[in-house]
Design an enzyme around this catalytic site. Structure first.
Site, PDB file in Angstrom:
ATOM      1  N   GLU A  69       0.760  -1.135  -0.021  1.00  0.00           N
ATOM      2  CA  GLU A  69       0.116  -0.122   0.124  1.00  0.00           C
ATOM      3  C   GLU A  69       1.028   1.250  -0.109  1.00  0.00           C
ATOM      4  O   GLU A  69       1.833   1.288   1.163  1.00  0.00           O
ATOM      5  CB  GLU A  69      -0.884  -0.076   1.183  1.00  0.00           C
ATOM      6  CG  GLU A  69      -1.925   1.052   1.118  1.00  0.00           C
ATOM      7  CD  GLU A  69      -2.679   1.022   2.445  1.00  0.00           C
ATOM      8  OE1 GLU A  69      -3.406   1.984   2.633  1.00  0.00           O
ATOM      9  OE2 GLU A  69      -2.516   0.162   3.347  1.00  0.00           O
ATOM     10  N   ARG A 322       5.139 -13.089   9.341  1.00  0.00           N
ATOM     11  CA  ARG A 322       5.796 -12.024   9.217  1.00  0.00           C
ATOM     12  C   ARG A 322       7.207 -11.697   9.845  1.00  0.00           C
ATOM     13  O   ARG A 322       7.465 -12.500  10.679  1.00  0.00           O
ATOM     14  CB  ARG A 322       5.079 -10.662   9.550  1.00  0.00           C
ATOM     15  CG  ARG A 322       4.701 -10.422  10.772  1.00  0.00           C
ATOM     16  CD  ARG A 322       3.689  -9.450  10.878  1.00  0.00           C
ATOM     17  NE  ARG A 322       4.160  -8.054  10.633  1.00  0.00           N
ATOM     18  CZ  ARG A 322       3.445  -7.421   9.758  1.00  0.00           C
ATOM     19  NH1 ARG A 322       2.453  -7.513   9.076  1.00  0.00           N
ATOM     20  NH2 ARG A 322       3.848  -6.063   9.340  1.00  0.00           N
ATOM     21  N   LYS A 332       4.073   0.903   9.656  1.00  0.00           N
ATOM     22  CA  LYS A 332       4.561   1.970   8.877  1.00  0.00           C
ATOM     23  C   LYS A 332       4.047   3.483   9.780  1.00  0.00           C
ATOM     24  O   LYS A 332       4.431   4.381   9.509  1.00  0.00           O
ATOM     25  CB  LYS A 332       3.603   2.020   7.607  1.00  0.00           C
ATOM     26  CG  LYS A 332       4.349   1.178   6.578  1.00  0.00           C
ATOM     27  CD  LYS A 332       3.822   1.197   5.085  1.00  0.00           C
ATOM     28  CE  LYS A 332       3.118  -0.039   4.879  1.00  0.00           C
ATOM     29  NZ  LYS A 332       2.447  -0.074   3.510  1.00  0.00           N
TER      30      LYS A 332
HETATM   31  P1  ATP Z   1       0.971  -1.401   7.466  1.00  0.00           P
HETATM   32  O1  ATP Z   1       1.953  -1.282   8.578  1.00  0.00           O
HETATM   33  O2  ATP Z   1       0.319  -0.178   7.041  1.00  0.00           O
HETATM   34  O3  ATP Z   1      -0.240  -2.569   7.673  1.00  0.00           O
HETATM   35  P2  ATP Z   1       1.948  -3.600   5.989  1.00  0.00           P
HETATM   36  O4  ATP Z   1       3.315  -3.667   6.639  1.00  0.00           O
HETATM   37  O5  ATP Z   1       0.881  -4.550   5.936  1.00  0.00           O
HETATM   38  O6  ATP Z   1       1.387  -2.031   6.354  1.00  0.00           O
HETATM   39  P3  ATP Z   1       1.773  -3.425   2.987  1.00  0.00           P
HETATM   40  O7  ATP Z   1       2.267  -2.259   2.212  1.00  0.00           O
HETATM   41  O8  ATP Z   1       0.214  -3.943   3.149  1.00  0.00           O
HETATM   42  O9  ATP Z   1       2.295  -3.167   4.512  1.00  0.00           O
HETATM   43  O10 ATP Z   1       2.708  -4.636   2.769  1.00  0.00           O
HETATM   44  C1  ATP Z   1       2.842  -5.193   1.546  1.00  0.00           C
HETATM   45  C2  ATP Z   1       3.243  -6.657   1.760  1.00  0.00           C
HETATM   46  O11 ATP Z   1       4.372  -6.751   2.481  1.00  0.00           O
HETATM   47  C3  ATP Z   1       1.842  -7.510   2.212  1.00  0.00           C
HETATM   48  O12 ATP Z   1       1.979  -8.569   1.493  1.00  0.00           O
HETATM   49  C4  ATP Z   1       2.558  -7.595   3.636  1.00  0.00           C
HETATM   50  O13 ATP Z   1       2.117  -9.072   4.042  1.00  0.00           O
HETATM   51  C5  ATP Z   1       4.069  -7.797   3.492  1.00  0.00           C
HETATM   52  N1  ATP Z   1       4.946  -7.587   4.597  1.00  0.00           N
HETATM   53  C6  ATP Z   1       4.364  -6.565   5.448  1.00  0.00           C
HETATM   54  N2  ATP Z   1       5.354  -6.398   6.708  1.00  0.00           N
HETATM   55  C7  ATP Z   1       5.832  -7.539   6.440  1.00  0.00           C
HETATM   56  C8  ATP Z   1       6.795  -8.193   7.357  1.00  0.00           C
HETATM   57  N3  ATP Z   1       7.261  -7.775   8.591  1.00  0.00           N
HETATM   58  N4  ATP Z   1       7.183  -9.425   7.156  1.00  0.00           N
HETATM   59  C9  ATP Z   1       6.801  -9.955   6.061  1.00  0.00           C
HETATM   60  N5  ATP Z   1       6.329  -9.333   5.027  1.00  0.00           N
HETATM   61  C10 ATP Z   1       5.528  -8.194   5.385  1.00  0.00           C
HETATM   62 MG    MG Z   2      -1.120  -3.841   5.054  1.00  0.00          MG
END
Ligand code: ATP
Ligand code: MG
Length: 622
Positions: A69, A322, A332
């Site tokens: 996002e 994650r 974020k």
């Molecule tokens: P927010 O903190 O805004 O919820 P998010 O970390 O979910 O953000 P996105 O931009 O939705 O961020 O993430 C893009 C992709 O990265 C998604 O598929 C998410 O699952 C993956 N992702 C985000 N954080 C991690 C993490 N710590 N480890 C592995 N994958 C991640």
């Molecule tokens: Mg997200």
């Protein structure tokens, strides 16, 4: 924007036995084996999405996507997701889509889109930038925007309404929350749940046409208010929100919810394996529900057959744990807070766990890939990876290639009192040299001079040495690395009693690389830089940004555990070979660790600024 993708990838290679198998790879291999996605042919109409989705058979067997996002900068957790999605696609001869998940109009900004694109490229996935068939020779990003599918999502919602799978709910948000029930209590049906499809359709079109204020009503999927999975209790799929979208402007005042939009995005792009993090596991039934409903056809009471908007086989969602890294925050929202409240200098502050920050700190794409690969693909949530593993990956990938240099970070002057006696003049400069890399003679030699005055580390002199101290103290002999053995004679102090220089006598005929080098045995070797040709430099030394391993554990305010000593800037003296260092050149400073010329502030020959990436060995576990 997007264009048909010519799949020139080779047939799927046999699995590499060196790569550990995991459940996602097993699922992919199973699907390749069974031909699950062979010759798949999606529905949709021209304009619904990428043109390869509009009825064109897709020859690529594996399609994954990385769907950030664009509401912030990518961080170390994303590096894992990027690595996983792009490398699996590559390994199996498929494609990975960079998709900007911009369904939420409030948060997306062009700055974030640009930084995400840059970062994915920097990480080395720019070979996913495909040739633009309309403009031969022009590379275009293999990238997609969820907002390009708003028309399809809207049409799909109208279909769900007509088929009796969705309704407009006019309960207040409070009523909706109360009627959803909880873990132990089933929900209660909305009084609007049994409105006729015709009424719902009219209402939904009014929502679209701006006839109702924000929040007045939502479109909900009609599933089961008593489902044990709360996500299946008639989730919202469209809401009214008057906000200008960064790409569609004011065309819409209703926007699809993420959980409804995401499976559609995957389907229109013919994604085969939709990989996400574990928090979406409970959403998978709804993901499948959306795709099943949109694949079905329905015969309406008036005899019209509607639906069949998507064809099977649908994409499948797979969840992995994650990545959590000790002493690091990856929300974020919290990262934005650090930037906006000025706790760090910006999104690319070298202490930030953003990929822009890690890049500026000096981490390489190779080190981040190795780190991601090693952190494994599992379903074990709340596992923490030690930050030391990141440093280890950096050291392992950089040590074999980084040029060496000497730098004195806490300079103290050393005066050779018998210099003129040995060399005939106080001004004599004695040329010295050292290998650029100890294991790669082909990388050549560094040249520098020793003179009557050199800089040494302040910590290399002790007036009264503790036990086991083999460096400079009165009466002791040490070798100045790549140069001569010297014997310390004492130190001079300023009026306040602080040591301002150390004195020593040079032992003649002991120069490194000459036959006499071994004539005197010493226990200590110290690094140094000549006063005549050493260059002043600014060196940034970093420590972890938070003093606690889990800064936001248990609801703690992470701002209270910011490490006040996470940055110290020192005025160093570095050897002359560094005069030509370009921004982002990386070095091993002997004894001190790995350093990078700062990509923002370093100017070769004019203003030397180096950031320490990591020490030579793990000093954190102590
Ligand atoms: P927010 O903190 O805004 O919820 P998010 O970390 O979910 O953000 P996105 O931009 O939705 O961020 O993430 C893009 C992709 O990265 C998604 O598929 C998410 O699952 C993956 N992702 C985000 N954080 C991690 C993490 N710590 N480890 C592995 N994958 C991640
Ligand atoms: Mg997200």
């Amino acid at each position: 924007m997007s264009s048909p993708t010519k799949n020139t990838a080779p047939a799927a290679p046999a699995a590499d036995p060196a790569r550990p198998s995991h459940f996602i790879r097993q699922a992919i291999e199973h699907d390749l084996d069974q031909g699950t996605y062979a010759g798949r042919h999606w529905g949709g109409e021209p304009g619904d999405g990428p043109s390869h989705a509009a009825g064109v058979p897709d020859p690529a067997k594996v399609r994954t996507r990385f769907p950030p996002e664009p509401n912030g900068y990518l961080h170390i957790g994303h590096a894992k997701s990027i690595w996983l999605n792009f490398s699996l696609a590559e390994e199996y001869g498929g494609v990975c889509h960079l998709r900007f998940d911009d369904t939420n109009p409030e948060k997306e900004e062009q700055e974030y889109v640009d930084s995400i694109r840059d970062t994915v490229r920097w990480l080395g996935w720019d070979h996913h930038f495909a040739d633009d068939p309309a403009r031969p020779g022009v590379q275009q990003p293999h990238e997609y925007f969820a907002s390009d599918y708003f028309d399809f999502m809207y049409r799909a919602a109208e279909y769900l309404i007509e088929a009796g799978h969705a309704y407009v709910d006019e309960q207040t948000p409070e009523q909706m929350r109360a009627n959803r029930g909880d873990f132990g209590t089933p929900g209660v049906n909305s009084p609007f749940r049994d409105r006729s499809p015709a009424d719902n359709l009219a209402r939904f079109r009014e929502m679209r046409d701006g006839k109702h204020p924000d929040g007045a009503m939502v479109l909900r999927a009609k599933i089961d208010m008593a489902s044990p999975n709360i996500n299946m209790r008639d989730p919202a799929i469209y809401r009214i929100r008057r906000a200008t979208h960064h790409r569609t402007g004011d065309k819409w005042c209703i926007y699809p919810m993420y959980t409804y939009a995401h499976p559609i995005e995957d389907a229109l792009e013919q994604i085969t394996h939709s990989i996400c993090t574990l928090e979406f596991e409970d959403q998978r039934p709804f993901y499948d529900w959306v795709l099943e409903r949109l694949a079905e056809t329905t015969t309406l009471p008036d005899g019209r057959v509607v639906g069949g908007l998507l064809h099977t086989p649908p994409p499948r969602q797979y969840e992995f744990a994650r990545l959590n890294v000790g002493h690091v925050i990856t929300s974020k929202r919290k990262l934005r807070q650090l930037v906006q409240e000025g706790h760090v200098s910006g999104w690319d502050d070298p202490r930030m766990p953003t990929l822009a920050g890690l890049r500026r700190r000096g981490f390489t794409p190779e080190s981040l890939k190795l780190f991601a690969e090693r952190s494994g693909v599992t379903k074990t949530s709340n596992a923490w990876t030690d930050y030391a593993a990141l440093d280890a990956a950096l050291r392992e990938t950089l040590d074999p290639v980084a040029p060496r240099a000497m730098a004195v970070l806490e300079p103290l002057k050393l005066i050779i009192t018998n210099w003129a006696e040995v060399f005939g003049s106080d001004d004599h400069l004695e040329p010295c040299h050292a290998p650029v890399h100890p294991h790669h003679p082909e990388m050549g030699q560094r040249q520098f001079n020793m003179g009557r005055q050199v800089w040494i580390e302040r910590t290399d002199y002790e007036e009264t040495p503790p036990k086991g101290f083999f460096r400079l103290f009165p009466g002791n002999k040490v070798r100045l690395k790549y140069a001569y053995v010297i014997e310390c004679t004492g130190a001079t102090k300023d009026a306040a009693g602080n040591i301002d220089s150390v004195t020593a006598r040079l032992v003649p005929d002991t120069k490194s690389g000459t036959p006499g080098a071994d004539s005197v045995k010493v226990k200590g070797v110290i690094t140094w830089v000549g006063a005549a040709d050493g260059l002043p430099a600014t060196v940034n030394l970093y420590d972890r940004l938070f003093t606690e391993e889990q800064p936001d554990a248990g609801g703690r305010d992470f701002l209270t555990v910011i490490n006040p000593n996470s940055l110290s800037t020192v005025h160093a003296i570095v050897e002359p070979s560094l005069a030509t260092a370009q921004p982002e050149d990386r070095f091993q400073f002997e004894r001190h660790g790995f350093f990078v010329a700062d990509r923002r502030t370093h100017q070769a020959g004019a203003k030397l600024v180096f950031n320490r990436i990591a020490g030579l060995k793990d000093s954190w576990s102590k």
